[in-house]
Write a protein that holds these residues in place. Structure first.
Motif, PDB file in Angstrom:
ATOM      1  N   LEU A  46      17.691  33.054 195.453  1.00 14.70           N
ATOM      2  CA  LEU A  46      18.837  33.962 195.503  1.00 14.70           C
ATOM      3  C   LEU A  46      18.582  35.255 194.731  1.00 14.70           C
ATOM      4  N   ALA A  47      17.730  35.205 193.729  1.00 14.62           N
ATOM      5  CA  ALA A  47      17.462  36.403 192.936  1.00 14.62           C
ATOM      6  C   ALA A  47      16.416  37.302 193.577  1.00 14.62           C
ATOM      7  N   ILE A  48      15.498  36.726 194.361  1.00 13.43           N
ATOM      8  CA  ILE A  48      14.363  37.500 194.877  1.00 13.43           C
ATOM      9  C   ILE A  48      14.271  37.474 196.393  1.00 13.43           C
ATOM     10  N   ARG A  49      14.383  36.294 197.013  1.00 17.68           N
ATOM     11  CA  ARG A  49      14.037  36.142 198.414  1.00 17.68           C
ATOM     12  C   ARG A  49      15.209  36.341 199.374  1.00 17.68           C
ATOM     13  N   ILE A  50      16.429  36.059 198.941  1.00 18.56           N
ATOM     14  CA  ILE A  50      17.603  36.119 199.818  1.00 18.56           C
ATOM     15  C   ILE A  50      18.528  37.232 199.360  1.00 18.56           C
ATOM     16  N   ARG A  51      18.976  38.039 200.308  1.00 18.78           N
ATOM     17  CA  ARG A  51      19.893  39.129 199.963  1.00 18.78           C
ATOM     18  C   ARG A  51      21.243  38.554 199.554  1.00 18.78           C
ATOM     19  N   ARG A  52      21.706  38.951 198.381  1.00 15.58           N
ATOM     20  CA  ARG A  52      22.939  38.394 197.859  1.00 15.58           C
ATOM     21  C   ARG A  52      24.158  39.030 198.507  1.00 15.58           C
ATOM     22  N   ASN A  53      25.224  38.245 198.585  1.00 16.86           N
ATOM     23  CA  ASN A  53      26.516  38.736 199.044  1.00 16.86           C
ATOM     24  C   ASN A  53      27.590  38.260 198.065  1.00 16.86           C
ATOM     25  N   HIS A  54      28.842  38.393 198.479  1.00 17.48           N
ATOM     26  CA  HIS A  54      29.955  38.045 197.597  1.00 17.48           C
ATOM     27  C   HIS A  54      29.846  36.621 197.081  1.00 17.48           C
ATOM     28  N   PHE A  55      29.593  35.670 197.956  1.00 19.21           N
ATOM     29  CA  PHE A  55      29.630  34.278 197.544  1.00 19.21           C
ATOM     30  C   PHE A  55      28.342  33.825 196.866  1.00 19.21           C
ATOM     31  N   THR A  56      27.204  34.290 197.344  1.00 20.99           N
ATOM     32  CA  THR A  56      25.942  33.857 196.735  1.00 20.99           C
ATOM     33  C   THR A  56      25.796  34.341 195.295  1.00 20.99           C
ATOM     34  N   THR A  57      26.544  35.381 194.918  1.00 20.09           N
ATOM     35  CA  THR A  57      26.557  35.811 193.521  1.00 20.09           C
ATOM     36  C   THR A  57      27.123  34.705 192.638  1.00 20.09           C
ATOM     37  N   TYR A  58      28.185  34.045 193.112  1.00 19.34           N
ATOM     38  CA  TYR A  58      28.733  32.907 192.379  1.00 19.34           C
ATOM     39  C   TYR A  58      27.718  31.766 192.295  1.00 19.34           C
ATOM     40  N   VAL A  59      27.066  31.464 193.414  1.00 19.14           N
ATOM     41  CA  VAL A  59      26.108  30.357 193.451  1.00 19.14           C
ATOM     42  C   VAL A  59      24.933  30.626 192.515  1.00 19.14           C
ATOM     43  N   LEU A  60      24.458  31.875 192.485  1.00 23.37           N
ATOM     44  CA  LEU A  60      23.360  32.244 191.592  1.00 23.37           C
ATOM     45  C   LEU A  60      23.748  32.047 190.135  1.00 23.37           C
ATOM     46  N   ASN A  61      24.919  32.526 189.754  1.00 21.50           N
ATOM     47  CA  ASN A  61      25.371  32.371 188.371  1.00 21.50           C
ATOM     48  C   ASN A  61      25.624  30.908 188.017  1.00 21.50           C
ATOM     49  N   LEU A  62      26.110  30.119 188.981  1.00 21.37           N
ATOM     50  CA  LEU A  62      26.305  28.691 188.738  1.00 21.37           C
ATOM     51  C   LEU A  62      24.970  28.002 188.495  1.00 21.37           C
ATOM     52  N   ALA A  63      23.950  28.366 189.270  1.00 17.55           N
ATOM     53  CA  ALA A  63      22.615  27.781 189.071  1.00 17.55           C
ATOM     54  C   ALA A  63      22.052  28.166 187.708  1.00 17.55           C
ATOM     55  N   ILE A  64      22.288  29.404 187.275  1.00 22.72           N
ATOM     56  CA  ILE A  64      21.827  29.838 185.950  1.00 22.72           C
ATOM     57  C   ILE A  64      22.541  29.046 184.851  1.00 22.72           C
ATOM     58  N   ALA A  65      23.867  28.853 185.009  1.00 20.82           N
ATOM     59  CA  ALA A  65      24.621  28.077 184.019  1.00 20.82           C
ATOM     60  C   ALA A  65      24.135  26.632 183.974  1.00 20.82           C
ATOM     61  N   ASP A  66      23.901  26.028 185.141  1.00 24.18           N
ATOM     62  CA  ASP A  66      23.411  24.650 185.183  1.00 24.18           C
ATOM     63  C   ASP A  66      22.018  24.537 184.557  1.00 24.18           C
ATOM     64  N   PHE A  67      21.174  25.522 184.802  1.00 20.65           N
ATOM     65  CA  PHE A  67      19.849  25.541 184.181  1.00 20.65           C
ATOM     66  C   PHE A  67      19.987  25.613 182.656  1.00 20.65           C
ATOM     67  N   LEU A 282      24.614  28.880 203.266  1.00 21.51           N
ATOM     68  CA  LEU A 282      25.392  29.979 202.688  1.00 21.51           C
ATOM     69  C   LEU A 282      25.694  31.095 203.677  1.00 21.51           C
ATOM     70  N   LYS A 283      25.214  30.997 204.903  1.00 20.65           N
ATOM     71  CA  LYS A 283      25.317  32.121 205.831  1.00 20.65           C
ATOM     72  C   LYS A 283      26.739  32.411 206.287  1.00 20.65           C
ATOM     73  N   GLU A 284      27.639  31.423 206.211  1.00 20.78           N
ATOM     74  CA  GLU A 284      28.989  31.635 206.720  1.00 20.78           C
ATOM     75  C   GLU A 284      29.742  32.676 205.921  1.00 20.78           C
ATOM     76  N   GLU A 285      29.415  32.782 204.629  1.00 18.00           N
ATOM     77  CA  GLU A 285      30.077  33.807 203.814  1.00 18.00           C
ATOM     78  C   GLU A 285      29.692  35.194 204.275  1.00 18.00           C
ATOM     79  N   GLY A 286      28.486  35.353 204.767  1.00 17.05           N
ATOM     80  CA  GLY A 286      28.051  36.650 205.249  1.00 17.05           C
ATOM     81  C   GLY A 286      28.592  36.975 206.616  1.00 17.05           C
ATOM     82  N   ASP A 287      29.132  35.967 207.304  1.00 12.62           N
ATOM     83  CA  ASP A 287      29.705  36.181 208.624  1.00 12.62           C
ATOM     84  C   ASP A 287      31.018  36.903 208.483  1.00 12.62           C
TER      85      ASP A 287
END
Length: 300
Positions: A46-67, A282-287
């Motif tokens: 999510l940080a490098i390979r996939i273009r972030r959108n509204h929802f993936t920003t939440y998922v990225l931060n959640l993964a960082i918190a879990d890490f 995660l693609k549905e959020e970008g739809d």
């Protein structure tokens, strides 16, 4: 944060207790290892390979918190092993690690709460959500969550450094846990009713399924975790705390597994790239049509 040792106990009993604790810690560390791989993969994609959108920003931060949760748990458990192996006392260091655990775990709770509310608004108020959603709302919310979690943990560690012992951080953690659990429970129930009881109004997409599973696992693991934290205020049993760390580690490990299991295409027998699987879930959020399927839309 640590527990006092009873020096008058039978040596065989103490040895058995230490061995049992060692096995619990070993299991926790194995969970953390899988969690590091899963969350690290999500963060990298999510940080490098996939273009972030509204929802993936939440998922990225959640993964960082879990890490971060997994890192704090590993540090706490390794500190316990070192203290048992050598006649050293790292109580202040353990307090730092424990504060880091509460900081990242609180951030994870708050992020999941915001995610559940975001999906609730998207499903029940789709028109308003589509036209009134701020472009940078997810970034603003994530920043606010990290600041809130940092301030609450910073107050606690500051008091410790000044020599003032208090359970302020634990009380703050329990207050956040109570609020988040209540909001997530309401969101999970209402979203489940909307998705499963009215399938013609709400499309059963991979994104909403992944979110519901993530919320369900969190609630199943958060309730015993919160109960242990409450009991730890009055009785600091290392076994209780390690059980809480097992629940937290399992919760932080299971999220990436949910993304990849839900995102897999069952009809494909060939091996899919991990990047494609994550994009699929995660693609549905970008739809632009969101998660709802309107009757007037043409079905293919």
């Amino acid at each position: 944060m640590g527990s006092t040792t009873n020096n008058s106990c039978d040596p065989r009993s103490c040895a058995a207790s230490s061995l049992e604790m060692f096995f619990m810690i070993t299991f926790t560390l194995l969970l953390c290892l899988f969690g590091f791989v899963g969350n690290g993969t999500v963060i990298w994609l999510l940080a490098i390979r996939i273009r972030r959108n509204h929802f993936t920003t939440y998922v990225l931060n959640l993964a960082i918190a879990d890490f971060g949760v997994l890192t704090a748990v590993v540090a706490i458990d390794l500190n316990w092993i070192v203290c048992k192996s050598y006649p050293l006392h790292f109580e202040l260091l353990r307090s730092w690690f424990y504060t880091g655990f509460l900081f990242t775990y609180s951030a994870s709770q708050l992020l999941l709460t915001v995610i559940s509310i975001d999906r609730f608004v998207c499903i029940f108020f789709p028109i308003w959500y589509r036209f009134h959603k701020h472009k940078h709302l997810s970034g603003i919310m994530c920043t606010a969550i990290w600041i809130l979690a940092f301030v609450s943990s910073g107050i606690h560690i500051t008091l410790l450094l000044t020599g003032i012992y208090c359970n302020l951080s634990s009380y703050q953690f329990l207050a956040i846990a109570l609020l988040c659990t209540l909001l997530m429970s309401l969101s999970t129930v209402t979203l489940s009713m909307k998705v499963y009881l009215k399938p013609h109004e709400c499309k059963r997409g991979k994104l909403i399924m992944a979110i519901l599973l993530t919320l369900l696992f969190f609630l199943l693991l958060a309730i015993p975790m919160d109960a242990v934290q409450f009991m730890a205020l009055f009785h600091k049993d290392p076994y209780l705390l390690e059980y809480a760390f097992i629940c937290a580690s399992l919760n932080s490990t299971v999220n990436p597994a949910i993304y990849f299991l839900v995102g897999r295409k069952k009809s494909h027998h060939s091996r899919e790239r991990i990047k494609s699987i994550l994009e699929n879930v995660l693609k549905e959020e970008g739809d632009s049509k969101g998660d709802l399927e309107f009757p007037s839309e043409k079905k293919y």
